[in-house]
Design a protein around this motif. Structure first.
Motif, PDB file in Angstrom:
ATOM      1  N   THR A   1      -7.267   9.441  -1.050  1.00 37.62           N
ATOM      2  CA  THR A   1      -7.749   9.206   0.338  1.00 37.62           C
ATOM      3  C   THR A   1      -7.797   7.421   0.385  1.00 37.62           C
ATOM      4  OG1 THR A   1      -9.010  11.101   0.835  1.00 37.62           O
ATOM      5  CG2 THR A   1      -9.585   9.273   2.016  1.00 37.62           C
TER       6      THR A   1
ATOM      7  N   VAL B   1      -5.372   5.601   3.249  1.00 43.63           N
ATOM      8  CA  VAL B   1      -5.847   5.031   4.302  1.00 43.63           C
ATOM      9  C   VAL B   1      -5.331   3.531   4.223  1.00 43.63           C
ATOM     10  CG1 VAL B   1      -8.148   3.752   5.008  1.00 43.63           C
ATOM     11  CG2 VAL B   1      -8.107   6.266   4.514  1.00 43.63           C
ATOM     12  N   ARG B   2      -5.318   2.901   3.024  1.00 46.07           N
ATOM     13  CA  ARG B   2      -4.485   1.814   3.004  1.00 46.07           C
ATOM     14  C   ARG B   2      -3.339   1.709   3.567  1.00 46.07           C
ATOM     15  NH1 ARG B   2      -3.745  -1.501  -1.056  1.00 46.07           N
ATOM     16  NH2 ARG B   2      -4.059  -3.386  -0.154  1.00 46.07           N
TER      17      ARG B   2
ATOM     18  N   ARG C   1       1.996   7.268   9.123  1.00 46.94           N
ATOM     19  CA  ARG C   1       1.617   7.770  10.168  1.00 46.94           C
ATOM     20  C   ARG C   1      -0.239   8.018  10.029  1.00 46.94           C
ATOM     21  NH1 ARG C   1       5.037  12.640  10.494  1.00 46.94           N
ATOM     22  NH2 ARG C   1       3.179  13.574  11.173  1.00 46.94           N
ATOM     23  N   PRO C   2      -0.957   7.781  11.092  1.00 48.31           N
ATOM     24  CA  PRO C   2      -2.265   8.059  10.948  1.00 48.31           C
ATOM     25  C   PRO C   2      -2.676   9.131  11.118  1.00 48.31           C
ATOM     26  CG  PRO C   2      -1.675   7.229  13.147  1.00 48.31           C
ATOM     27  CD  PRO C   2      -0.454   7.083  12.397  1.00 48.31           C
TER      28      PRO C   2
ATOM     29  N   GLN D   1      -1.920   3.776   5.569  1.00 48.95           N
ATOM     30  CA  GLN D   1      -2.089   3.829   7.032  1.00 48.95           C
ATOM     31  C   GLN D   1      -2.253   2.894   7.775  1.00 48.95           C
ATOM     32  OE1 GLN D   1      -4.633   7.496   6.644  1.00 48.95           O
ATOM     33  NE2 GLN D   1      -3.269   8.834   7.461  1.00 48.95           N
ATOM     34  N   GLN D   2      -3.289   1.973   7.199  1.00 50.89           N
ATOM     35  CA  GLN D   2      -4.059   0.713   7.996  1.00 50.89           C
ATOM     36  C   GLN D   2      -2.650  -0.147   7.705  1.00 50.89           C
ATOM     37  OE1 GLN D   2      -7.407  -0.047   5.547  1.00 50.89           O
ATOM     38  NE2 GLN D   2      -8.637   1.227   6.958  1.00 50.89           N
ATOM     39  N   SER D   3      -1.882  -0.236   7.084  1.00 50.23           N
ATOM     40  CA  SER D   3      -0.716  -1.310   6.997  1.00 50.23           C
ATOM     41  C   SER D   3       0.292  -0.841   8.009  1.00 50.23           C
ATOM     42  CB  SER D   3      -0.179  -1.261   5.468  1.00 50.23           C
ATOM     43  OG  SER D   3       0.605  -0.142   5.107  1.00 50.23           O
ATOM     44  N   GLY D   4       0.080   0.359   8.352  1.00 50.34           N
ATOM     45  CA  GLY D   4       1.179   0.683   9.401  1.00 50.34           C
ATOM     46  C   GLY D   4       2.382   1.454   8.754  1.00 50.34           C
TER      47      GLY D   4
ATOM     48  N   PRO E   1       0.634  -1.224  -0.121  1.00 54.69           N
ATOM     49  CA  PRO E   1      -0.134  -0.024  -0.004  1.00 54.69           C
ATOM     50  C   PRO E   1       0.844   1.173   0.092  1.00 54.69           C
ATOM     51  CG  PRO E   1      -0.784  -1.583   1.701  1.00 54.69           C
ATOM     52  CD  PRO E   1       0.423  -2.177   1.101  1.00 54.69           C
ATOM     53  N   CYS E   2       1.878   1.296   0.691  1.00 58.35           N
ATOM     54  CA  CYS E   2       2.624   2.444   0.676  1.00 58.35           C
ATOM     55  C   CYS E   2       3.345   2.723  -0.507  1.00 58.35           C
ATOM     56  CB  CYS E   2       3.909   2.248   1.804  1.00 58.35           C
ATOM     57  SG  CYS E   2       4.729   4.137   1.792  1.00 58.35           S
TER      58      CYS E   2
END
Length: 196
Positions: A137, A141-142, A150-151, A144-147, A78-79
């Motif tokens: 977005t 969001v994906r 940063r949220p 961010q959800q993967s870590g 995702p990143c």
């Protein structure tokens, strides 16, 4: 739209696309109208502001960027998908001198315009920026959800940063690697903080 009006519209779009690519988004509207074989009044009937014309010219590229975001939405990284998409935005903005500046001025604007805002720019460019923010977005969001991100990073800031990178690259044409270096720095700043 009548057939002759549609022809004029299409000719104006084609000439505007060529003029913006060759001379930047500050290209003469009178010259665009002349090259399209119409009067300036006809141009303004179809496109009441420069930003309305810009929005129409760039809509195809926006559609491609949104489609690319959808393709990347299922990526197992995702990143990396987010960074790939941001790089595509920078590349697009770099194709037209002045586009990054126009996108920055419209970024974050919408129906809740503040006094003093260029409403012509905001209204026309928000037609492009709102779906772009929505597409971004989903990728953000994906990530961010993967870590991996940063949220606390909002999409508006990320889009503004991307446009700023494109503008910096535009101002430094002798440094073709600048956009990639700046994007790499930005990506490092997106990573979650680690407590030492």
């Amino acid at each position: 739209m009548r057939a002759d009006a549609r022809r004029n519209y299409d000719k104006l779009l084609a000439e505007a696309h060529a003029a913006f690519a060759a001379h930047g988004t500050d290209a003469s509207l009178e010259e665009i109208a002349r090259r399209a074989g119409v009067g300036i009044g006809t141009l303004y009937r179809h496109f009441p502001t420069r930003y309305a014309l810009m929005s129409a010219v760039f809509q195809g590229a926006v559609d491609q960027l949104i489609a690319r975001a959808r393709e990347l939405a299922g990526s197992p990284a995702p990143c990396e998908a987010l960074v790939t998409w941001l790089r595509a935005i920078i590349t697009h903005a770099g194709e037209y001198r002045g586009l990054a500046r126009a996108l920055m001025s419209a970024s974050g604007t919408g129906p809740d315009l503040t006094p003093g805002t260029d409403t012509g720019c905001a209204a026309a460019m928000s037609a492009c920026s709102i779906p772009m923010r929505e597409a971004g977005t989903a990728l953000l969001v994906r990530a961010q959800q993967s870590g991996a991100v940063r949220p606390d990073v909002p999409i508006r800031d990320l889009m503004q940063l991307t446009n700023a990178i494109a503008l910096a690259a535009e101002q430094s044409p002798d440094d073709p690697e600048l956009a990639d270096r700046l994007l790499s720095l930005a990506v490092r700043g997106l990573r979650p903080r680690t407590d030492d």
